[in-house]
Write an enzyme that holds these catalytic residues in place. Structure first.
Site, short mmCIF file in Angstrom:
data_model
loop_
_atom_site.label_atom_id
_atom_site.label_comp_id
_atom_site.label_asym_id
_atom_site.label_seq_id
_atom_site.Cartn_x
_atom_site.Cartn_y
_atom_site.Cartn_z
N HIS A 1 8.57 -40.05 31.74
CA HIS A 1 7.55 -40.84 31.44
C HIS A 1 6.83 -41.43 32.56
CE1 HIS A 1 9.87 -40.82 27.54
NE2 HIS A 1 8.45 -40.88 26.74
N ASP B 1 5.62 -31.48 25.90
CA ASP B 1 5.67 -32.92 25.54
C ASP B 1 4.43 -33.51 26.04
OD1 ASP B 1 6.73 -35.28 25.26
OD2 ASP B 1 8.71 -35.04 26.71
#
Length: 336
Positions: A186, A254
């Site tokens: 992330h 993702d």
């Protein structure tokens, strides 16, 4: 605005901005026609509100589009107590259940499926079959199911079966394996410096064991000894997923806006499609950013449409069960 025939499904999965759709969002989703949608905490208030939002999303695209969520349990679950079940982190659940872990994981995700379906949500971003290692970053480690590929494969199958039996499409992640990452994707790009043979024997193995599942999500990390590009935008890694792992389900990226990937959203969306991803997942952005992703991602190609059709065909009516009895059984397994 969007390349290709507007009747063809957009190669995206997108999220709404809030609790209900604005007029502008409805018009955007009608034109972009994404394959599906994903919900986050900001989209979730009450059961009635969630059902209304799901109905709005499907009405906007004029079809029964899949709506997914991250409901792993533990730290990563969007629906929380007191309205929905609060779950242990998956690794803690497996450890606590011991020899009953497979059945316990099946029951857990069959119950989760029941809660999701009651809201109009029919896909879940699980099973997560990344093999945990001692070095696995804390953002991921207790979301895993174990430290050996056989255990992870068995637990992953139990999770997938629980969801499918409950009428919810499972999303296999993070293909081809995120467990060796020592960084949080992330926030930054993880790199894995392990040879291909070891990755095949361990990290890739659960994905091969579950290569029949209808949907998969990529890993944003670099396998240095295979290709210098992040897997999501690497034609080499995407070919490995299709040929070596044998996964022929619909592959979504993702979240394309995660910090592991560098570059603008349009370029990254186009690069992931060129590499072999079927659809681009974009989360937590503005409506303008969604437009850019939708335009760059384009529409499903023939293979993507075939995989999308197969995924939708795997979505079935839930098997009738007594959820209270399943809860009691799970409680006995976890406390026995």
């Amino acid at each position: 605005m969007y390349p290709g025939d507007h009747a063809v499904i957009g190669a995206t999965i997108l999220d709404p901005l809030g609790l209900r759709l604005s007029t502008e969002e409805k018009a955007f989703f009608r034109d972009a026609n994404p394959f599906g949608f994903i919900l986050f905490a900001r989209n979730l208030d009450s059961a009635d509100q969630i059902r209304a939002l799901c109905a709005d999303l499907r009405e906007a695209v004029g079809r029964d589009a899949p709506i997914t969520i991250d409901q792993e349990g533990g730290r990563v679950q969007r629906l929380r107590a007191p309205n929905w079940t609060e779950w242990l982190p998956p690794l803690d659940h497996v450890t606590t259940a011991g020899e009953n872990a497979e059945e316990a994981m099946y029951l857990r995700y069959r119950i989760i499926a029941d809660e999701l379906r009651a809201l109009g949500i029919d896909s879940n971003c699980a099973p997560l079959v990344d093999v945990a290692h001692t070095v696995t970053h804390p953002f991921l480690q207790n979301r895993c199911y174990g430290m050996d590929p056989d255990t992870v494969s068995r637990m992953g199958r139990a999770v997938a079966n629980g969801l499918l039996d409950g009428g919810v499409l499972p999303v296999l992640k993070h293909i081809p394996g995120h467990g060796r990452a020592v960084a949080d994707s992330h926030l930054e790009l993880p790199r894995v410096d392990v040879d291909h043979a070891e990755l095949t024997a361990i990290d890739f193995a659960p994905f091969k064991a579950l290569n029949d599942l209808p949907l998969g999500m990529t890993a944003h990390l670099v396998y240095d000894r295979i290709d210098p590009r992040p897997a999501t935008i690497s034609p080499v890694m995407m070919r490995l997923i299709r040929d070596e792992i044998g996964f022929d389900g619909l592959i979504m990226t993702d979240d394309i806006s995660m910090k592991a990937l560098s570059g603008d959203l349009a370029s990254l969306s186009a690069a992931s499609r060129a590499a072999g991803c079927d659809v681009v997942l974009h989360c937590n952005g503005s409506l303008d950013e969604k437009r850019k992703v939708g335009e760059a991602a384009g529409r499903l190609d023939a293979d993507g449409q075939r995989r999308a059709d197969a995924a939708i065909a795997a979505r079935k009516q839930p098997d009738p069960v007594d959820i209270r009895a399943l809860r009691a059984k799970l409680d006995a397994l976890m406390n026995g």
